[in-house]
Design an enzyme around this catalytic site. Structure first.
Site, mmCIF file in Angstrom:
data_model
loop_
_atom_site.group_PDB
_atom_site.id
_atom_site.type_symbol
_atom_site.label_atom_id
_atom_site.label_comp_id
_atom_site.label_asym_id
_atom_site.label_seq_id
_atom_site.Cartn_x
_atom_site.Cartn_y
_atom_site.Cartn_z
ATOM 1 N N ASP A 54 -0.694 -7.411 0.763
ATOM 2 C CA ASP A 54 -0.007 -6.198 1.031
ATOM 3 C C ASP A 54 1.701 -6.216 1.097
ATOM 4 O O ASP A 54 2.351 -6.295 2.251
ATOM 5 C CB ASP A 54 -0.526 -5.503 2.365
ATOM 6 C CG ASP A 54 -0.231 -4.338 2.685
ATOM 7 O OD1 ASP A 54 0.339 -3.577 1.848
ATOM 8 O OD2 ASP A 54 -0.192 -3.547 3.754
ATOM 9 N N SER A 65 2.017 -4.186 7.972
ATOM 10 C CA SER A 65 0.916 -3.618 7.286
ATOM 11 C C SER A 65 -0.047 -2.584 7.818
ATOM 12 O O SER A 65 -0.016 -1.560 7.264
ATOM 13 C CB SER A 65 0.218 -4.899 6.838
ATOM 14 O OG SER A 65 -1.054 -4.657 6.177
ATOM 15 N N SER A 120 4.610 1.486 8.194
ATOM 16 C CA SER A 120 4.310 0.637 7.195
ATOM 17 C C SER A 120 5.565 0.096 6.409
ATOM 18 O O SER A 120 6.166 0.859 6.128
ATOM 19 C CB SER A 120 3.278 1.139 6.128
ATOM 20 O OG SER A 120 1.920 1.181 6.993
ATOM 21 N N HIS A 136 0.777 -1.174 0.058
ATOM 22 C CA HIS A 136 -0.031 0.020 -0.013
ATOM 23 C C HIS A 136 0.845 1.311 -0.127
ATOM 24 O O HIS A 136 0.323 2.376 -0.179
ATOM 25 C CB HIS A 136 -0.889 0.203 1.037
ATOM 26 C CG HIS A 136 -0.343 0.199 2.508
ATOM 27 N ND1 HIS A 136 0.059 -0.782 3.482
ATOM 28 C CD2 HIS A 136 0.163 1.409 2.988
ATOM 29 C CE1 HIS A 136 0.393 -0.271 4.553
ATOM 30 N NE2 HIS A 136 0.523 1.023 4.376
ATOM 31 N N GLY A 159 3.568 5.609 9.168
ATOM 32 C CA GLY A 159 4.980 5.769 8.853
ATOM 33 C C GLY A 159 5.644 4.503 9.105
ATOM 34 O O GLY A 159 6.567 4.336 8.528
#
Length: 383
Positions: A255, A352, A337, A227, A335
């Site tokens: 993801d 994720s 992620s 993402h 952030g």
């Protein structure tokens, strides 16, 4: 371009040179077999992080990591010994060993011979997985946050946002889920969302106005969350210089993504400790069992630890469902992620999303790293 004399990760010259020697060598290959990795090097900082987040003493943290390593090595052997009677498995903190659920008591001795404990359950993992697949085919309303197979309960657990429990669409979904097979309903306080960041918030990288975190180095680049950017998107590093581009990306459904590395950047088998713990070497990707301890590194909240709560969970984000996720009790924030989930010195997955934060607590999901490596034919960069 980043100057090669700048050592962002704080590695010693010896480690850095060793990392350069391995960059770009060898064809893509599978991850190491579980249990084949070298013993983890237990730094005082890592043990301190586990003490802080898991409430353990230093000796308890060291003993737990050793027991979890043994459980990880036993898991595949125990599954094979159980055969069709296998109902799932998890690391039992009280007994400090792997527990295997069985539908047939006749398989107990063979499973115990692998070093695992045994408990009897009514449903096999194969049956519960088929129930979950049927639920995966349903359209979930926003009030349903996720669902996964729980081997301890021998049920598919459906997580519902507490404030939405009486919603008509939620009730209809639960009725259809019950028709698929054995389920249990649990309430959660928040709805999951990807931990992407806009103009705010591993090591950070930037795609457009989004900041995310590097997951793990692979030969030729690094893996991260899907993402954070689509295939072909350009990536900038912490210093604003060009790193490379997204070579593959999938979200929702999955993801995960991988980014090429060039323009003077290089890859190293390291997860940043951010001063909380020393930078951690990555030696393999043996998957930790349910119940094991796990830690996460990200560019917003840095180092935090917790436990593996569930595997193969379907998470219902507003953008669409994401499958085969691992749920943990580790906190995270926007952030983080794409950042690294690691157990001992074994890579586990890329961050994720989740709910909550690192002030009040919450839960976070990661996409398993071995799935990403297999999908794109990548080879993990290990020490």
């Amino acid at each position: 371009m980043r100057r090669m004399t700048v050592i962002r990760t704080g590695l010693s010259a010896l480690l850095l040179l060793g990392a350069w020697a391995g960059v770009g060598t060898g064809p893509a290959s599978a991850a190491p077999e579980p249990g084949s990795a070298a013993e983890p090097q237990l730094s005082p900082g890592l043990l301190a992080a586990m003490q802080r987040d898991l409430g353990l003493g230093a000796e308890q943290a060291a003993a737990r990591l050793a027991a979890e390593k043994t459980a990880t090595a036993v898991e595949d052997k125990a599954r094979r010994a159980a055969g069709p009677a296998y109902g799932g498995s998890w690391f039992d903190v009280k007994t400090a060993r792997l527990t295997v659920a069985l539908t047939d008591a006749g398989k107990a001795d063979a499973v115990r011979a692998t070093g695992a404990g045994v408990t009897l359950v009514p449903h096999s993992a194969r049956h519960l997985d088929s129930v979950k697949r049927e639920i995966d085919g349903l359209k979930a309303p926003a009030g349903v946050s996720s669902w996964h197979v729980d081997p301890k309960a021998s049920r598919v657990v459906v997580n519902v946002v507490a404030s939405e429990r009486r919603d008509n669409d939620v009730q209809e979904f639960l009725d259809r889920a019950r028709a698929a097979g054995p389920i249990a309903v649990e309430e959660t306080t928040g709805a999951p969302a990807p931990f992407a960041a806009g103009t705010v918030g591993g090591d950070p990288y930037y795609t457009g106005n989004v900041r995310c975190s590097i997951g793990f180095s692979v030969h030729g680049g690094f893996v991260t969350a899907g993402h954070c950017g689509g295939t072909g998107a350009a990536v900038r590093g912490w210093d604003g210089s060009h790193i490379g581009t997204f070579q593959g990306s999938s979200f929702p459904g999955n993801d995960y993504a991988w980014v090429s590395v060039g323009s003077g950047w290089w890859t190293v088998p390291v997860v940043l400790g951010w001063g909380t713990v020393p930078d951690q070497l990555v030696r393999g990707s043996a998957e930790a069992p349910i119940g094991a301890s796990i830690c996460r590194s990200g560019s917003t909240t840095h180092w935090h630890c917790g436990n593996v709560l569930a595997k193969n969970e379907t998470v219902n984000y507003s953008q669409g469902a994401v499958h085969q996720m691992t749920k943990t009790s580790v906190c995270a924030e926007p952030g983080d992620s794409g950042g690294s989930f690691i157990s001992g010195d074994q890579a586990q997955g890329v961050t994720s999303g989740g709910w909550g934060n690192c002030s009040g607590g919450g839960q976070t999901w990661h996409q398993p790293v071995n799935e990403i490596l297999g999908r794109y034919g990548l080879r993990l960069h290990t020490a």
